[in-house]
Design a protein around this motif. Structure first.
Motif, mmCIF file in Angstrom:
data_model
loop_
_atom_site.group_PDB
_atom_site.id
_atom_site.type_symbol
_atom_site.label_atom_id
_atom_site.label_comp_id
_atom_site.label_asym_id
_atom_site.label_seq_id
_atom_site.Cartn_x
_atom_site.Cartn_y
_atom_site.Cartn_z
ATOM 1 N N GLU A 54 0.834 -1.191 0.000
ATOM 2 C CA GLU A 54 0.000 0.000 0.000
ATOM 3 C C GLU A 54 0.870 1.243 0.000
ATOM 4 O OE1 GLU A 54 -3.947 1.703 2.376
ATOM 5 O OE2 GLU A 54 -2.786 0.018 3.185
ATOM 6 N N GLY A 55 0.438 2.278 -0.736
ATOM 7 C CA GLY A 55 1.221 3.496 -0.774
ATOM 8 C C GLY A 55 0.552 4.561 -1.620
ATOM 9 N N THR A 56 1.365 5.510 -2.086
ATOM 10 C CA THR A 56 0.870 6.584 -2.938
ATOM 11 C C THR A 56 1.718 6.648 -4.191
ATOM 12 O OG1 THR A 56 2.266 8.189 -1.766
ATOM 13 C CG2 THR A 56 -0.034 7.966 -1.032
ATOM 14 N N ILE A 57 1.107 7.179 -5.256
ATOM 15 C CA ILE A 57 1.811 7.292 -6.515
ATOM 16 C C ILE A 57 1.481 8.630 -7.158
ATOM 17 C CG2 ILE A 57 -0.035 6.066 -7.752
ATOM 18 C CD1 ILE A 57 2.189 4.911 -9.568
ATOM 19 N N GLU A 58 2.506 9.305 -7.639
ATOM 20 C CA GLU A 58 2.335 10.570 -8.349
ATOM 21 C C GLU A 58 2.440 10.307 -9.841
ATOM 22 O OE1 GLU A 58 4.500 14.945 -8.817
ATOM 23 O OE2 GLU A 58 4.985 13.647 -7.101
ATOM 24 N N VAL A 68 -2.010 -2.974 -3.740
ATOM 25 C CA VAL A 68 -1.748 -4.131 -4.594
ATOM 26 C C VAL A 68 -1.761 -5.399 -3.751
ATOM 27 C CG1 VAL A 68 -0.141 -5.225 -6.196
ATOM 28 C CG2 VAL A 68 -0.288 -2.739 -6.104
ATOM 29 N N TYR A 69 -2.479 -6.390 -4.234
ATOM 30 C CA TYR A 69 -2.423 -7.734 -3.662
ATOM 31 C C TYR A 69 -1.866 -8.666 -4.729
ATOM 32 C CZ TYR A 69 -5.688 -5.971 -0.115
ATOM 33 O OH TYR A 69 -6.290 -5.247 0.883
ATOM 34 N N GLN A 70 -0.928 -9.501 -4.352
ATOM 35 C CA GLN A 70 -0.379 -10.483 -5.277
ATOM 36 C C GLN A 70 -0.214 -11.820 -4.584
ATOM 37 O OE1 GLN A 70 3.011 -8.007 -7.105
ATOM 38 N NE2 GLN A 70 2.221 -9.198 -8.806
ATOM 39 N N ARG A 77 -4.413 -8.183 -7.831
ATOM 40 C CA ARG A 77 -5.503 -7.217 -7.784
ATOM 41 C C ARG A 77 -4.875 -5.871 -7.426
ATOM 42 N NH1 ARG A 77 -11.325 -7.836 -6.370
ATOM 43 N NH2 ARG A 77 -12.111 -5.806 -5.651
ATOM 44 N N TYR A 78 -5.079 -4.870 -8.299
ATOM 45 C CA TYR A 78 -4.421 -3.573 -8.142
ATOM 46 C C TYR A 78 -5.478 -2.475 -8.158
ATOM 47 C CZ TYR A 78 -1.514 0.491 -9.445
ATOM 48 O OH TYR A 78 -0.909 1.718 -9.495
ATOM 49 N N HIS A 231 -0.244 -12.802 3.253
ATOM 50 C CA HIS A 231 -1.465 -12.170 3.746
ATOM 51 C C HIS A 231 -2.636 -13.139 3.852
ATOM 52 C CE1 HIS A 231 -3.424 -8.432 4.789
ATOM 53 N NE2 HIS A 231 -4.381 -8.613 3.898
ATOM 54 N N GLY A 232 -2.506 -14.363 3.342
ATOM 55 C CA GLY A 232 -3.598 -15.322 3.377
ATOM 56 C C GLY A 232 -4.709 -14.992 2.401
ATOM 57 N N LEU A 233 -4.354 -14.657 1.173
ATOM 58 C CA LEU A 233 -5.328 -14.238 0.163
ATOM 59 C C LEU A 233 -6.028 -15.455 -0.449
ATOM 60 C CD1 LEU A 233 -3.142 -11.565 -1.641
ATOM 61 C CD2 LEU A 233 -4.898 -11.156 0.075
ATOM 62 N N LEU A 234 -7.356 -15.377 -0.580
ATOM 63 C CA LEU A 234 -8.133 -16.439 -1.199
ATOM 64 C C LEU A 234 -8.260 -16.194 -2.693
ATOM 65 C CD1 LEU A 234 -10.953 -16.810 1.477
ATOM 66 C CD2 LEU A 234 -8.865 -18.173 1.231
ATOM 67 N N SER A 235 -8.372 -17.265 -3.464
ATOM 68 C CA SER A 235 -8.358 -17.167 -4.923
ATOM 69 C C SER A 235 -9.520 -16.349 -5.468
ATOM 70 C CB SER A 235 -8.372 -18.571 -5.534
ATOM 71 O OG SER A 235 -7.200 -19.273 -5.182
ATOM 72 N N PHE A 236 -10.710 -16.430 -4.844
ATOM 73 C CA PHE A 236 -11.867 -15.716 -5.385
ATOM 74 C C PHE A 236 -11.661 -14.198 -5.366
ATOM 75 C CE2 PHE A 236 -12.966 -15.530 -0.869
ATOM 76 C CZ PHE A 236 -13.473 -14.240 -0.747
ATOM 77 N N PHE A 237 -10.731 -13.720 -4.568
ATOM 78 C CA PHE A 237 -10.466 -12.287 -4.461
ATOM 79 C C PHE A 237 -9.991 -11.707 -5.786
ATOM 80 C CE2 PHE A 237 -7.700 -8.722 -2.975
ATOM 81 C CZ PHE A 237 -8.698 -7.952 -2.406
ATOM 82 N N PHE A 238 -9.442 -12.553 -6.669
ATOM 83 C CA PHE A 238 -8.871 -12.085 -7.935
ATOM 84 C C PHE A 238 -9.824 -12.273 -9.113
ATOM 85 C CE2 PHE A 238 -5.518 -13.511 -5.076
ATOM 86 C CZ PHE A 238 -4.764 -12.368 -4.955
ATOM 87 N N GLU A 239 -11.021 -12.779 -8.853
ATOM 88 C CA GLU A 239 -11.996 -12.988 -9.911
ATOM 89 C C GLU A 239 -12.670 -11.679 -10.315
ATOM 90 O OE1 GLU A 239 -12.324 -15.825 -11.416
ATOM 91 O OE2 GLU A 239 -10.971 -16.908 -10.056
#
Length: 243
Positions: A54-58, A68-70, A77-78, A231-239
């Protein structure tokens, strides 16, 4: 995005297939061994299975928040947002999508063609340097020493499938990736990414400032605020979402 963990591997039995002279093979072997040590060894690097950044972008004179989650090997997922405007892109390992929300209006579509190819490349959890010489579609054309911003670096040229050629600048002292150049057909720099401000998170080094350039112009500057690993991300999170 990125600067993710750049894992390495054992290469001795594979080097002859790439036509290296003995001195070049030995030099490359030493560089990759340094990588293994930097990232805690191959087994520890493999233990990293997911990231939350997590952050900021100019970009284009505007400031945005990003998240971003990877997940290994090809899930991402971005989200990038500014006020009421939000864009989310996702890749589940085989299909990609984008969701755009502007002042309450929502558009969702699947991605294909060049958009799909770019997203899939972005979603790759590991750098192309990971298990580099195990991939028949990847070639290493040269290993050089140079100076970059006052630091001694190794420059590795990597040619991937689709004629994508990149130069990786690796700090000779820390073995961190400092710069990546994506070359055009004429051998010039089409796209450049710079990695700075490395910090360790649970034993893994991450760059906390990432600058991207086209030519001499900076097109984006990202500053990372927090990183969580596994982070323990589940696959459905990227659908692809329904709404």
């Amino acid at each position: 995005m990125n600067c993710k963990v750049f894992n390495l591997f054992c290469i001795l039995c594979l080097l002859p297939a790439f036509g290296y002279a003995q001195s070049d093979a030995y030099s490359l072997q030493r560089i990759l061994q340094r990588y293994i040590e930097t990232y805690g060894g191959f087994r520890d690097a493999e233990a990293l299975s997911s990231l939350s950044i997590e952050g900021t972008i100019e970009q284009n004179g505007q400031n945005y928040a990003f998240l971003v989650y990877q997940k290994r090997p090809y899930s991402m997922r971005y989200r990038i947002s500014n006020g009421a405007n939000r864009v989310i892109t996702g890749f589940n390992g085989s299909s990609g999508w984008i969701r755009v929300e502007t002042n309450g209006e929502v558009m969702i579509k699947s991605l294909n063609g060049s958009e799909y190819d770019s997203l899939r490349k972005m979603a790759r959890f590991d750098s192309p340097l990971f298990r580099l010489l195990e991939k028949s579609q990847v070639q290493i054309n040269q290993v050089e020493r140079s100076i970059w911003e006052g630091k001694s670096v190794y420059v590795i040229e990597v040619r991937e499938s689709g004629d994508l050629v990149s130069h990786y600048y690796l700090d000779m002292k820390s073995a961190y990736l400092l710069r990546r150049d994506e070359l055009n057909a004429e051998g010039g720099i089409a796209f450049q990414t710079l990695y700075r401000d490395y910090r360790e998170v649970e034993g893994f080094p991450f760059a906390h400032e990432i600058e991207t350039r086209v030519g001499e112009q900076t097109v984006s500057l990202a500053n990372v605020h927090t990183i969580e690993v596994n982070h323990g991300l589940l696959s459905f999170f990227f659908e692809k979402p329904d709404r």
